[in-house]
Design a protein around this motif. Structure first.
Motif, mmCIF file in Angstrom:
data_model
loop_
_atom_site.group_PDB
_atom_site.id
_atom_site.type_symbol
_atom_site.label_atom_id
_atom_site.label_comp_id
_atom_site.label_asym_id
_atom_site.label_seq_id
_atom_site.Cartn_x
_atom_site.Cartn_y
_atom_site.Cartn_z
ATOM 1 N N GLY A 192 -7.183 18.785 2.515
ATOM 2 C CA GLY A 192 -8.216 17.883 2.038
ATOM 3 C C GLY A 192 -8.545 16.798 3.042
ATOM 4 O O GLY A 192 -7.770 15.863 3.220
ATOM 5 N N TRP A 193 -9.670 16.920 3.691
ATOM 6 C CA TRP A 193 -10.127 15.902 4.617
ATOM 7 C C TRP A 193 -10.892 14.821 3.869
ATOM 8 O O TRP A 193 -11.562 15.079 2.878
ATOM 9 N N LEU A 194 -10.818 13.595 4.365
ATOM 10 C CA LEU A 194 -11.535 12.462 3.777
ATOM 11 C C LEU A 194 -12.580 11.980 4.780
ATOM 12 O O LEU A 194 -12.257 11.720 5.939
ATOM 13 N N THR A 195 -13.822 11.871 4.316
ATOM 14 C CA THR A 195 -14.919 11.481 5.196
ATOM 15 C C THR A 195 -15.115 9.966 5.178
ATOM 16 O O THR A 195 -15.192 9.357 4.106
ATOM 17 N N ILE A 196 -15.195 9.368 6.360
ATOM 18 C CA ILE A 196 -15.465 7.924 6.465
ATOM 19 C C ILE A 196 -16.958 7.706 6.234
ATOM 20 O O ILE A 196 -17.799 8.235 6.977
ATOM 21 N N ILE A 197 -17.305 6.938 5.204
ATOM 22 C CA ILE A 197 -18.713 6.705 4.874
ATOM 23 C C ILE A 197 -19.178 5.296 5.248
ATOM 24 O O ILE A 197 -20.378 5.011 5.197
ATOM 25 N N GLY A 198 -18.234 4.400 5.600
ATOM 26 C CA GLY A 198 -18.646 3.041 5.928
ATOM 27 C C GLY A 198 -17.525 2.225 6.535
ATOM 28 O O GLY A 198 -16.340 2.580 6.427
ATOM 29 N N VAL A 199 -17.915 1.136 7.165
ATOM 30 C CA VAL A 199 -16.975 0.183 7.765
ATOM 31 C C VAL A 199 -17.224 -1.183 7.132
ATOM 32 O O VAL A 199 -18.370 -1.654 7.083
ATOM 33 N N VAL A 200 -16.149 -1.818 6.624
ATOM 34 C CA VAL A 200 -16.260 -3.127 5.977
ATOM 35 C C VAL A 200 -15.515 -4.170 6.803
ATOM 36 O O VAL A 200 -14.746 -3.843 7.710
ATOM 37 N N GLY A 201 -15.762 -5.437 6.485
ATOM 38 C CA GLY A 201 -15.112 -6.528 7.203
ATOM 39 C C GLY A 201 -13.622 -6.595 6.925
ATOM 40 O O GLY A 201 -13.113 -6.001 5.964
ATOM 41 N N ASP A 202 -12.921 -7.349 7.764
ATOM 42 C CA ASP A 202 -11.469 -7.488 7.639
ATOM 43 C C ASP A 202 -11.113 -8.529 6.583
ATOM 44 O O ASP A 202 -11.742 -9.587 6.496
ATOM 45 N N GLU A 203 -10.067 -8.236 5.805
ATOM 46 C CA GLU A 203 -9.455 -9.212 4.906
ATOM 47 C C GLU A 203 -8.024 -9.456 5.384
ATOM 48 O O GLU A 203 -7.364 -8.539 5.875
ATOM 49 N N ARG A 204 -7.565 -10.666 5.200
ATOM 50 C CA ARG A 204 -6.195 -10.996 5.603
ATOM 51 C C ARG A 204 -5.274 -10.772 4.406
ATOM 52 O O ARG A 204 -5.275 -11.557 3.470
ATOM 53 N N MET A 205 -4.500 -9.685 4.468
ATOM 54 C CA MET A 205 -3.665 -9.301 3.334
ATOM 55 C C MET A 205 -2.346 -10.057 3.286
ATOM 56 O O MET A 205 -1.869 -10.420 2.214
ATOM 57 N N LYS A 206 -1.734 -10.329 4.439
ATOM 58 C CA LYS A 206 -0.405 -10.940 4.471
ATOM 59 C C LYS A 206 -0.446 -12.456 4.498
ATOM 60 O O LYS A 206 0.586 -13.092 4.388
ATOM 61 N N GLY A 207 -1.639 -13.034 4.629
ATOM 62 C CA GLY A 207 -1.758 -14.488 4.673
ATOM 63 C C GLY A 207 -2.690 -14.917 5.788
ATOM 64 O O GLY A 207 -3.000 -14.138 6.702
ATOM 65 N N LEU A 208 -3.137 -16.158 5.728
ATOM 66 C CA LEU A 208 -4.078 -16.656 6.726
ATOM 67 C C LEU A 208 -3.461 -16.709 8.121
ATOM 68 O O LEU A 208 -4.182 -16.650 9.110
ATOM 69 N N GLY A 209 -2.166 -16.829 8.185
ATOM 70 C CA GLY A 209 -1.506 -16.909 9.482
ATOM 71 C C GLY A 209 -1.222 -15.566 10.111
ATOM 72 O O GLY A 209 -0.630 -15.512 11.197
ATOM 73 N N HIS A 210 -1.625 -14.474 9.476
ATOM 74 C CA HIS A 210 -1.370 -13.131 10.000
ATOM 75 C C HIS A 210 -2.694 -12.442 10.300
ATOM 76 O O HIS A 210 -3.657 -12.556 9.538
ATOM 77 N N ASP A 211 -2.725 -11.706 11.383
ATOM 78 C CA ASP A 211 -3.942 -10.980 11.752
ATOM 79 C C ASP A 211 -4.216 -9.863 10.747
ATOM 80 O O ASP A 211 -3.289 -9.283 10.164
ATOM 81 N N PRO A 212 -5.498 -9.524 10.541
ATOM 82 C CA PRO A 212 -5.832 -8.392 9.667
ATOM 83 C C PRO A 212 -5.252 -7.099 10.220
ATOM 84 O O PRO A 212 -5.165 -6.908 11.437
ATOM 85 N N GLN A 213 -4.838 -6.212 9.320
ATOM 86 C CA GLN A 213 -4.273 -4.929 9.697
ATOM 87 C C GLN A 213 -5.283 -3.809 9.446
ATOM 88 O O GLN A 213 -6.181 -3.950 8.622
ATOM 89 N N PRO A 214 -5.140 -2.687 10.152
ATOM 90 C CA PRO A 214 -6.031 -1.549 9.874
ATOM 91 C C PRO A 214 -5.882 -1.106 8.414
ATOM 92 O O PRO A 214 -4.763 -0.985 7.908
ATOM 93 N N GLU A 215 -7.004 -0.872 7.750
ATOM 94 C CA GLU A 215 -6.980 -0.505 6.340
ATOM 95 C C GLU A 215 -7.953 0.625 6.059
ATOM 96 O O GLU A 215 -9.030 0.727 6.680
ATOM 97 N N VAL A 216 -7.567 1.454 5.095
ATOM 98 C CA VAL A 216 -8.417 2.529 4.589
ATOM 99 C C VAL A 216 -8.545 2.336 3.081
ATOM 100 O O VAL A 216 -7.545 2.152 2.390
#
Length: 809
Positions: free
Chosen positions: A597-621
């Protein structure tokens, strides 16, 4: 004994008769001792106390490391854990638990409410050697299959359910599943997290032993109990021997996998050790300044009592007798200061724990006790004896020189003057160090508050709903529930938009995996690590996360259609060099084949900071909630309504759809944002309080010396004025001593402060050590306030007429 009683009574009369000195000395010490006691309570409860388990020094935590994947002490795979715990000479036994807290709805007395639970391996309690106060713990067999339908309750949940002593054997409906209560834990047991409500066995199936995910998914934390006489190093060597064997047997999942061990206590304390030790260093500086201030007060008081001591010496009192009298007064001051300091520290630690918002580990073990009280009394006695002994000896010795006592205020010993100067330099240096630390923490807190979180937190309410497994077994039932819930919530007047996700930003949510890109070298798939999330089509517009390329999830993306995903900008930058990815296909955690089962990328969204404001955004799907429905989901609602009114409306809607469902973790995004900065805010606030206290005490010392010096120079001022000296010239001469000492102290403190900032730089956010604005502000603050403190007494003297100055003499 009679002499001791007389000394005590005489000391009490003297202290009561000189209230300004008594209150000033006690307040100075209480501030220092109270703050020190509060921080020592943290150190005692977190760092010094052993864990409340038998032989806690034999408990270790196992972590996986993989240099190729960048893993450092990460979670372990269940299959590897089962291989490690086979009988061996290094470990008595090993257990495991999931780190993710599960939000589990429980229905009791026809009332649903949310509980916090965690899954553990069957021998969890036996490895820790903790006995339930009612019933029993789990059995290893209860980690598998249908035998896992049991539960152990916390003391808190047991009391919420009525504290029935006969609850063992009763069935509770937890997350839609009937579970038998087999035990109730003691009130002080809270591992691995505080405020847990229940423990549930792992629900592994026998067939899972051979499943690929069982060795590929690193999702459990392993705890081991060492055998007597086995060191940490030898146990680690044994596990790495097993890891090497598993690497050869399972190269696809265990390549480059190594094992590290840490003591359980050290792992629990973690990153908090540096913060707590830093606070202890800071509060020690405050205590030293308090002691120096008291020493200055004792020196000034000793000089003022020279005539009294001289008379007593002339009447036959020995130097030892006079020293004993002065030290008796110091002991009384120390006992009063220690007791009041302990009371202040008790109050301060309660406030600190509230402000920490649960961020501090082992909070149930942090409380002022006999050890802390003895520490407060001991530190007060020690400090006042060390800093009060020298003034007492000087005063007693000088009292036998009658001429020094009666020939005027303008004379005093060089030794005493040097001691006073040294104390003032020390106070200024210590205050400068604290001010620099506070300034850098404050600037760091300001900078982290300027970071864009990647979404708009204003006017957003969040609330979590967990669906019972037995009532919502198939994906269609979960999908119908979600669509009905969002439709009704959207109809509330004042609601602008509604969305849902399985992980809210800033809370550290992590569900890691790796992926393969169609058409690329599949051998590199394990290095493409990302954070996997599920979101609805309404999540991104509700959070105002921008769409950069492509489109969002739409009505056409259903459970029966091909899988689609969104990715964030960080993933595109890291793994696709910023190139367009819309239309490309990826596959999770395996080599891409059509049947997976392949998953097709349909869009790119902005970064959210998941671990806190002091941490860089991580790659997310992001997967579509409709294509991958979850049992637990968090609503995000943007509206103009009051959060409490909106929360009650949503709660009524949930109950109308399913009366057994509670609404949990109701909070605004602004509140979540504030909570994410609680540690930074706490450190900034505490260091600022310490710095202000230190500066106030240091300036009190400057003022005291300037006042004393001015009082000694009335005759000199009168003569200078009579000879035609200008007020400005006299003012410059009178302020020169205090100013010179403050500058010396500032230079010393600045040099030490520079070293301190280098040490704590890892705790600061984007700070430059040589930030000119910070150094200029601290310089102006220290020197400006010190000059003011030395100017006021000198100004009072030069305003007097020469005749009045001579009369004063």
């Amino acid at each position: 004994m009679l002499h001791v009683k007389k000394d005590l009574l005489y000391s009490l009369r003297l202290l009561r008769g000189n209230m300004p000195f008594t209150v000033g000395a006690i307040l100075s010490l209480v501030l220092g001792i109270g703050a020190t006691t509060a921080i020592f309570s943290l150190i005692n409860g977190i760092l010094l106390k052993s864990l409340p388990y038998p032989e806690p020094d034999r408990l270790v935590v196992v972590g996986d490391s993989n240099s190729e994947k960048g893993w450092d002490f990460v979670l372990s795979a269940p299959a590897n854990f089962l291989n490690w715990r086979t009988p061996n000479d290094s470990f008595v036994d090993m257990t495991a638990h999931y780190e993710q807290i599960r939000e589990l709805p429980l229905v009791a007395a026809d009332r649903p409410f949310m509980t916090r639970g965690i899954n553990v391996f069957g021998n969890f309690f036996s490895v820790l050697r903790v006995q339930p106060k009612l019933g029993r713990g789990f059995l290893v067999e209860e980690s598998w299959g249908e035998r896992s339908l049991v539960v152990v309750l916390s003391d808190g949940l047991w009391r919420r359910l009525g504290a029935d002593p006969n609850i063992i054997g009763e069935n509770l409906e937890i997350h839609g599943t009937s579970r038998t209560v087999v035990g109730v834990m003691p009130a002080d047991f809270n591992y691995p997290y505080p405020k847990l409500d229940l423990w549930i066995p792992t629900y592994w199936q026998p067939a899972d032993r051979e499943a690929p995910w069982f060795r590929a998914a690193h999702n459990i934390r392993v705890i081991g109990r060492l055998r007597a006489g086995v060191s940490l190093g030898s146990a680690e060597a044994y596990l790495n021997t097993v890891a090497s064997r598993l690497e050869s047997e399972y190269p696809s999942t265990n390549a480059n996998l190594r094992v590290d061990l840490r003591l359980l206590h050290d792992w629990l304390v973690g990153s908090h050790r540096r913060k707590i030790l830093f606070l202890m260093a800071a509060v020690s500086l405050v205590l030293l300044i308090s002691c120096a201030n008291v020493a200055n007060l004792l020196l000034a008081r000793g000089i003022g009592r020279r005539q009294e001591l001289a008379v007593r010496g002339a009447l036959g009192a020995s130097t030892g007798r006079l020293v004993r009298q002065l030290l008796t007064e110091n002991v009384i001051l120390a006992l009063l200061s220690g007791t009041l300091g302990f009371a202040l520290g008790t109050w301060a630690i309660e406030i600190a724990l509230r402000l920490s918002s649960g961020d501090i580990p082992r909070t149930t073990e942090i409380h002022p006790d006999v050890i802390v009280f003895l520490f407060a009394i001991g530190i007060s006695l020690f400090t006042i004896m060390i800093f009060g002994l020298e003034p007492a000896v000087i005063g007693a010795k000088d009292s036998h020189t009658m001429m020094s006592a009666f020939r005027g205020r303008g004379m005093k010993s060089l030794r005493l003057r040097r001691l006073q100067d040294s104390l003032l330099v020390s106070e200024t240096a210590l205050a400068t160090i604290l001010l620099l630390g506070s300034a850098f923490f404050t600037h760091s807190f300001y900078l982290i508050n300027q970071v864009e979180p990647g979404f708009d937190p204003g006017n957003i309410l969040t609330a979590r709903v967990s669906l019972p497994v037995m009532d919502y077994r198939d994906d269609r039932a979960k999908e119908v529930f979600y669509e009905e819930l969002t439709k009704r919530v959207r109809s509330i007047p004042g609601v602008e938009s509604v969305g849902a996700t399985d992980g809210i930003p800033l809370l550290g949510y992590q569900w890691g995996s790796h992926f393969t890109v169609e058409g690329e070298d599949n051998a590199a798939d394990t290095t493409r690590v990302f954070n996997r999330r599920v979101a609805s089509s309404g999540y991104f517009p509700t959070m105002r996360v921008p769409i950069i390329q492509g489109r969002l999830f739409g009505p056409e993306d259903r459970s029966a259609t091909p899988g689609v995903v969104l990715v964030n900008q960080s993933l595109v930058r890291r793994y696709f060099n910023g190139m367009s990815v819309v239309g490309r296909r990826i596959a999770y955690s395996r080599h891409g084949r059509e049947e997976t089962g392949w998953l097709t990328i349909i869009g790119v969204v902005g970064d959210e900071r998941m671990k806190g404001l002091g941490h860089d955004p991580q790659p997310e799907v992001f997967e579509s909630y409709i294509q991958d429905p979850q049992w637990s989901i968090t609503l995000v609602i943007r509206s103009s309504l009051d959060p409490e009114i909106l929360a009650e409306s949503v709660r009524k809607i949930v109950r109308a759809i399913d009366s057994d469902l509670p609404l949990a973790h109701v909070a605004s995004m602004d509140t979540i944002l504030a909570r994410s900065l609680v540690t930074e805010r706490f450190l900034t606030m505490v260091t600022a309080i310490f710095a202000i206290t230190a500066l106030t005490l240091a300036l009190t010392g400057v003022f005291a010396i300037a006042t004393f010096t001015a009082g000694q120079r009335y005759r000199e001022v009168a003569i200078r004025m009579a000879l035609g000296a200008t007020p400005f010239g006299i003012l410059k001469v009178m302020m020169s001593r205090a100013t010179r000492l403050v500058i010396i102290g500032f230079v010393i403190g600045g040099a030490c402060g520079l070293g301190l900032v280098r040490i704590i730089q890892s705790e600061l956010f984007q700070i430059r050590i040589f930030d000119s604005m910070i150094w200029i502000l601290v310089t102006l603050l220290v020197l400006g306030t010190a000059l003011t403190a030395s100017y006021l007494p000198a100004r009072k003297v030069i305003r007097e007429s020469p005749l009045n100055c001579l009369r004063y003499e």
